[in-house]
Design an enzyme around this catalytic site. Structure first.
Site, PDB file in Angstrom:
ATOM      1  N   LYS A  76       4.748  -8.870   0.027  1.00 21.90           N
ATOM      2  CA  LYS A  76       4.024 -10.124  -0.235  1.00 21.90           C
ATOM      3  C   LYS A  76       3.555 -10.131  -1.685  1.00 21.90           C
ATOM      4  CE  LYS A  76      -0.154 -11.722  -0.203  1.00 21.90           C
ATOM      5  NZ  LYS A  76      -0.151 -12.784  -1.224  1.00 21.90           N
ATOM      6  N   GLU A 116      -3.635   1.255  -5.146  1.00 22.15           N
ATOM      7  CA  GLU A 116      -3.759   1.317  -6.605  1.00 22.15           C
ATOM      8  C   GLU A 116      -4.711   0.192  -6.977  1.00 22.15           C
ATOM      9  OE1 GLU A 116      -3.732   0.381  -9.994  1.00 22.15           O
ATOM     10  OE2 GLU A 116      -1.592  -0.116 -10.014  1.00 22.15           O
ATOM     11  N   GLU A 143     -15.194  -4.260 -13.724  1.00 20.27           N
ATOM     12  CA  GLU A 143     -13.867  -4.582 -14.252  1.00 20.27           C
ATOM     13  C   GLU A 143     -13.838  -6.082 -14.564  1.00 20.27           C
ATOM     14  OE1 GLU A 143     -10.533  -4.518 -11.469  1.00 20.27           O
ATOM     15  OE2 GLU A 143      -9.327  -3.529 -13.001  1.00 20.27           O
ATOM     16  N   CYS A 185      -4.795  -3.213 -14.862  1.00 21.18           N
ATOM     17  CA  CYS A 185      -5.730  -2.373 -14.116  1.00 21.18           C
ATOM     18  C   CYS A 185      -6.155  -1.161 -14.936  1.00 21.18           C
ATOM     19  CB  CYS A 185      -5.118  -1.948 -12.787  1.00 21.18           C
ATOM     20  SG  CYS A 185      -3.462  -1.324 -12.943  1.00 21.18           S
TER      21      CYS A 185
HETATM   22  P1  NDP Z   1      -6.715  -9.271  -4.881  1.00 17.71           P
HETATM   23  O1  NDP Z   1      -6.997  -7.851  -4.699  1.00 17.71           O
HETATM   24  O2  NDP Z   1      -7.478 -10.250  -4.106  1.00 17.71           O
HETATM   25  O3  NDP Z   1      -5.174  -9.579  -4.572  1.00 17.71           O
HETATM   26  C1  NDP Z   1      -4.126  -8.657  -4.632  1.00 17.71           C
HETATM   27  C2  NDP Z   1      -3.114  -8.979  -3.550  1.00 17.71           C
HETATM   28  O4  NDP Z   1      -3.687  -8.815  -2.257  1.00 17.71           O
HETATM   29  C3  NDP Z   1      -2.625 -10.420  -3.590  1.00 17.71           C
HETATM   30  O5  NDP Z   1      -1.278 -10.462  -3.177  1.00 17.71           O
HETATM   31  C4  NDP Z   1      -3.523 -11.087  -2.586  1.00 17.71           C
HETATM   32  O6  NDP Z   1      -3.015 -12.271  -2.102  1.00 17.71           O
HETATM   33  C5  NDP Z   1      -3.598 -10.022  -1.508  1.00 17.71           C
HETATM   34  N1  NDP Z   1      -4.768 -10.110  -0.640  1.00 17.71           N
HETATM   35  C6  NDP Z   1      -5.944 -10.757  -0.846  1.00 17.71           C
HETATM   36  N2  NDP Z   1      -6.774 -10.555   0.194  1.00 17.71           N
HETATM   37  C7  NDP Z   1      -6.119  -9.786   1.085  1.00 17.71           C
HETATM   38  C8  NDP Z   1      -6.450  -9.221   2.356  1.00 17.71           C
HETATM   39  N3  NDP Z   1      -7.634  -9.393   2.918  1.00 17.71           N
HETATM   40  N4  NDP Z   1      -5.536  -8.460   2.981  1.00 17.71           N
HETATM   41  C9  NDP Z   1      -4.344  -8.226   2.416  1.00 17.71           C
HETATM   42  N5  NDP Z   1      -3.962  -8.740   1.236  1.00 17.71           N
HETATM   43  C10 NDP Z   1      -4.842  -9.501   0.553  1.00 17.71           C
HETATM   44  O7  NDP Z   1      -6.810  -9.617  -6.389  1.00 17.71           O
HETATM   45  P2  NDP Z   1      -6.971 -11.079  -7.002  1.00 17.71           P
HETATM   46  O8  NDP Z   1      -5.649 -11.525  -7.342  1.00 17.71           O
HETATM   47  O9  NDP Z   1      -7.772 -11.996  -6.159  1.00 17.71           O
HETATM   48  O10 NDP Z   1      -7.862 -10.744  -8.254  1.00 17.71           O
HETATM   49  C11 NDP Z   1      -9.252 -10.498  -8.098  1.00 17.71           C
HETATM   50  C12 NDP Z   1      -9.680  -9.378  -8.992  1.00 17.71           C
HETATM   51  O11 NDP Z   1      -8.988  -8.203  -8.642  1.00 17.71           O
HETATM   52  C13 NDP Z   1      -9.355  -9.569 -10.441  1.00 17.71           C
HETATM   53  O12 NDP Z   1     -10.328 -10.264 -11.102  1.00 17.71           O
HETATM   54  C14 NDP Z   1      -9.259  -8.173 -10.935  1.00 17.71           C
HETATM   55  O13 NDP Z   1     -10.528  -7.700 -11.278  1.00 17.71           O
HETATM   56  C15 NDP Z   1      -8.747  -7.406  -9.761  1.00 17.71           C
HETATM   57  N6  NDP Z   1      -7.306  -7.126  -9.817  1.00 17.71           N
HETATM   58  C16 NDP Z   1      -6.940  -5.856 -10.034  1.00 17.71           C
HETATM   59  C17 NDP Z   1      -5.612  -5.544 -10.114  1.00 17.71           C
HETATM   60  C18 NDP Z   1      -5.175  -4.161 -10.366  1.00 17.71           C
HETATM   61  O14 NDP Z   1      -4.012  -3.942 -10.625  1.00 17.71           O
HETATM   62  N7  NDP Z   1      -6.047  -3.201 -10.263  1.00 17.71           N
HETATM   63  C19 NDP Z   1      -4.578  -6.543 -10.019  1.00 17.71           C
HETATM   64  C20 NDP Z   1      -5.058  -7.863  -9.733  1.00 17.71           C
HETATM   65  C21 NDP Z   1      -6.373  -8.117  -9.649  1.00 17.71           C
HETATM   66  P3  NDP Z   1      -3.314 -13.608  -2.890  1.00 17.71           P
HETATM   67  O15 NDP Z   1      -2.877 -13.447  -4.281  1.00 17.71           O
HETATM   68  O16 NDP Z   1      -2.502 -14.591  -2.201  1.00 17.71           O
HETATM   69  O17 NDP Z   1      -4.798 -13.819  -2.760  1.00 17.71           O
END
Ligand code: NDP
Length: 796
Positions: free
Chosen positions: A192, A266, A397, A300
């Site tokens: 996904k 991660e 972050e 990240c």
């Molecule tokens: P999320 O952790 O919410 O999303 C990452 C993935 O998980 C997306 O595909 C998301 O879907 C999916 N997801 C969201 N909620 C659930 C759940 N309950 N169960 C399973 N899968 C889920 O990151 P965001 O994109 O919302 O970003 C929010 C914050 O996260 C950012 O501001 C940043 O600080 C951090 N982030 C960190 C990353 C890293 O690599 N460490 C990468 C991205 C974000 P969907 O996109 O459809 O919501």
């Protein structure tokens, strides 16, 4: 703009990459994408779609399907059904498919790069020169691992159906980090992508179709967090691999607790970028640009905390401000820009709120004089100085182009500041003194250390975090274990393996000598025998119901004292593997001297035949030898990364581990779990067998006479599950091993989510500790250590 104007102003002219091919690709799907399930495009059951936008100009690119639980079920079913044939074709054929994917990605690299830049807003220079080449490299590298699977990893087997959930910051790169190793190790999968950036994953699905990848091996389902959650909760998914926020990582940890699903996470970071006074400051400035303005800081492992030695701080800030002034921001397809757009308005809002909080808390904000384009979601490069280590912006972050700077005076202060975070993903160290760099590297609690470089990645190197940055590694040989399980697990039993007691119920005779039954054993904390906080004791009876003795009933205060004692002692972890081995041999020697006494104690508690008890002691002594042998041999690798670096993959101790021993095999169960953990340099808090604890309490004297430093092994007796839960909740415990029943490990996994401590258990199955293949080996050492990848410039 005319050339004449450009010449006169010395401004850059626009150098746009063409979007035609990418737009044609979107049109080939009528700008509406279905779900990729079982090798076919399938409309979502709900008939719901959501829009995907170009963050550079807010234009709509395509409609994306919203998969619901039913669709997730279809996809998982397809992956499950595809599994036997995928395994049947063998390692070589799987290698060929991975190679074919790599070739296709290379052939279509321009299309992938443009589509990624359109969908995410990141500069085309980055997608073209970094993301997509790394994606192809990942598939080539893992085509090699697919080929070698049956020879190099022959004691392991695939997990089955993998659920993979990825974020929006490196959409295709994260896809490749997840899909390549999963396929190479013989799994099938459902992926996904993030809702904001699904397009390259859908193009990837088309590539899978083109190369004739067997149906159902790769399935791509799009949607929001609820789709991800349905995948996480699906009963036929054997593993979840997730990259994203720590918050969602914790939700997933709790959701999968007790399910037996393997998990790799991660998560976020707040990585230090440490500059010592002898660093080459011009290189540092370019390093800072790569650390925090690469991908608009939506990385990240972004070097978002700049730690500078005080003597050069102002000079460096000045140089950074000058460089910031010259950074160019704009449409992602412009080849002349340094920074593109932020992925979505919600992310801009988060950045703005955190920046405002920084200002409110008194930190000094600096931004370049130019303004951002208005047609997309842009945020300027930002520098904060005058930041205190406890400021919100120094701890949270931000996931945007915001650099937070702090200064330090001494080397030890630099280390303290660097480690003053709940995260531990990456770090970079800048100095011209290699001795200093290599002195600091082991002290940083992070999964990656870059020396005089930053944000370098390669398929041959592992990547992943310490602490709340998650667990598991992606890339490198270490990353493959995330997609496999030892074959020996299939031999585990559903019931504890217990030697049958002698049939006749006996009262104590010469045959079953009385051993100190008149006293209550204490606990063992910080190298001293300690009375329990509550002052209570528990009667322990033998298998036949005879009184054997009493043990202290530990409570949460005793666990807290034990954890504190384990943290207070750092001499063990600082010893060489050789020195630790000598102590372990000494333990074995001392156990040998008291073999008969330990065998009698086993007889007394379990009523087994004396000969069986002697065997258990003998096996315990041999097991200690095994881990003494490994203490200086379980070493790392030097990875062949493609950059001019030597990349060291070093196994490091986890820190303080909680060990919940099995109830069965009172001595051997204790030895088989405690000794591998300490052989890797960890300090441990041990909860011994609840029903037969005296083998562990008798062991105090062996520890005391074998030069084991105080605080290395701490033992708290009492109710196993109650104490285990306190350990699992404790924020200062880095990992916990639990050997017990299903309900027990479910609680442990759930409660461990708070500080993302690593957990390990048999998931409600039981090992035969007397069987070497089940009771000892590198699997234990892998779970007692974590890999730190250290990148050192080499041959540059
Ligand atoms: P999320 O952790 O919410 O999303 C990452 C993935 O998980 C997306 O595909 C998301 O879907 C999916 N997801 C969201 N909620 C659930 C759940 N309950 N169960 C399973 N899968 C889920 O990151 P965001 O994109 O919302 O970003 C929010 C914050 O996260 C950012 O501001 C940043 O600080 C951090 N982030 C960190 C990353 C890293 O690599 N460490 C990468 C991205 C974000 P969907 O996109 O459809 O919501």
């Amino acid at each position: 703009m005319k050339i004449k104007d450009i010449f006169e102003t010395m401004e850059y002219g626009p150098a746009p990459e063409s979007a035609i091919e990418a737009m044609d690709y979107l049109k080939s799907h009528n700008n509406i994408f279905q779900l990729f399930i079982n090798g076919e495009w399938k409309a979502p059951t709900s008939k719901d779609y959501f829009d995907s936008f170009n963050p550079s100009n807010k234009e709509k690119l395509a409609k994306i399907s919203e998969a619901n639980e039913k669709d997730v079920d279809f996809a998982v079913k397809a992956a499950k059904e595809a599994l036997p044939e995928w395994l049947n074709i063998g390692a070589h054929q799987r290698a060929r498919y991975l190679y074919a994917i790599a070739r296709q990605i290379q052939k279509h690299s321009r299309l992938f790069a443009v589509l990624e830049s359109l969908d995410n807003g990141k500069p085309i220079r980055e997608t073209r020169d970094i993301d997509i080449p790394l994606v192809a490299r990942h598939f080539y590298h893992h085509a090699g691992w697919a080929q070698l699977r049956d020879t190099e990893l022959k004691d392991y087997k695939e997990l089955g159906v993998i659920g993979q959930i990825i974020p929006w910051n490196f959409p295709l790169l994260m896809l490749s980090w997840k899909i390549a190793p999963a396929l190479a190790m013989g799994n099938t999968l459902v992926l996904k992508p993030a809702e904001f950036t699904s397009l390259t994953a859908l193009l990837f699905a088309d590539i899978c179709k083109q190369i004739g990848l067997p149906k159902g091996v790769v399935n791509v389902i799009t949607g929001h967090g609820t789709t991800g959650a349905a995948l996480v909760n699906h009963k036929d998914v054997n593993k979840i691999a997730f990259t994203g926020s720590t918050e969602v990582g914790k939700i997933i940890r709790r959701a999968t607790a007790g399910s037996g699903k393997k998990l790799s996470l991660e998560l976020g970071g707040k990585s230090p970028f440490i500059v010592f006074e002898d660093a080459d400051l011009d290189s540092v400035v370019e390093g800072v640009v790569d650390a925090i303005w690469f991908n608009q800081g939506q990385v990240c492992c972004a070097g978002s905390r700049l730690l500078v030695q005080e003597s050069i701080a102002e000079t460096l800030y000045k140089k950074i401000r000058k460089r910031m002034e010259s950074l160019r921001i704009g449409n992602s397809l412009d080849k002349c820009i340094d920074m593109g757009a932020i992925v979505a308005p919600v992310q801009i809002k988060t950045i703005e709120e955190l920046v405002q909080q920084g200002v409110d808390e008194g930190c000094k904000l600096w931004q370049p004089s130019w303004t951002c384009p208005k047609d997309g979601y842009f945020y300027p490069p930002t520098l904060f100085t005058g930041v205190s280590p406890s400021s919100t912006i120094a701890q949270e972050e931000i996931f945007g182009p915001v650099l937070v700077a702090m200064s330090f005076r001494s080397h030890s202060e630099a280390v303290k500041l660097a480690n003053n975070t709940r995260y531990g993903l990456a770090s970079s160290i800048w100095t011209e003194n290699i001795n200093l760099a290599l002195d600091i590297a082991p002290q940083i609690k992070a999964g990656v250390v870059w020396i005089n470089c930053t944000n370098v990645f390669d398929a041959a190197s592992g990547f992943g975090g310490y602490r709340e940055s998650g667990f598991g590694r992606e890339g490198g040989k270490e990353g493959l274990y995330e997609y496999m399980k030892p074959k020996i697990h299939e031999k585990f039993s559903d019931k504890p393996i217990i030697k049958t007691p002698k049939p006749i119920k006996t009262s104590f005779t010469e045959e079953q000598p009385k051993l100190g039954i008149d006293r209550t054993t204490k606990m063992y904390i910080g190298g001293k025998q300690a009375r329990p906080d509550g002052g209570n004791s528990t009667v322990i009876k033998s298998t036949h119901g005879e009184y054997v003795g009493e043990v202290s009933a530990g409570n949460r205060k005793d666990i807290r004292n034990a954890v504190e004692a384990a943290h207070a002692s750092n001499s063990w972890g600082g010893m060489t593997g050789h020195a630790r081995a000598q102590v372990l041999y000494y333990i074995a020697e001392n156990l040998e001297i008291r073999k008969d006494e330990f065998a009698n104690r086993i007889v007394q508690m379990t009523n087994v035949a004396k000969s069986d008890a002697v065997k258990e002691v003998d096996e315990s002594i041999e097991r200690i030898y095994t881990y003494a042998a490994h203490a200086d041999k379980f070493d790392g690798l030097v990875h062949h990364t493609i950059q001019r670096n030597v990349t060291l993959a070093m196994p490091e101790a986890l820190g303080v581990m909680g060990i919940v021993c099995p109830n069965e095999s009172p001595l051997l169960g204790f030895i088989s779990t405690v000794i591998p953990a300490i052989s890797m340099g960890n300090n441990v808090v041990v909860i011994p067998s609840e029903t037969a604890p005296f083998s562990a309490t008798d062991f105090y004297q062996i520890l005391e006479t074998s030069d084991v430093p105080a605080g290395t092994v701490n033992i708290v007796t009492g109710k196993k599950d109650e104490l285990a839960q306190v350990l699992a909740k404790h924020d200062n415990v880095d990992a916990i091993w639990y050997f017990g029943d299903k309900a027990g490990f479910k609680d442990i996994e759930y409660l461990s989510a708070d500080n993302m401590k690593r957990t390990w258990s048999n998931h409600g199955k039981y090992r035969d500790w007397m069987d070497k293949a089940q009771g000892e080996g590198k699997e234990f050492l892998r779970h007692a250590s974590q890999i730190k990848n250290i990148w050192i410039p080499y041959g540059a």
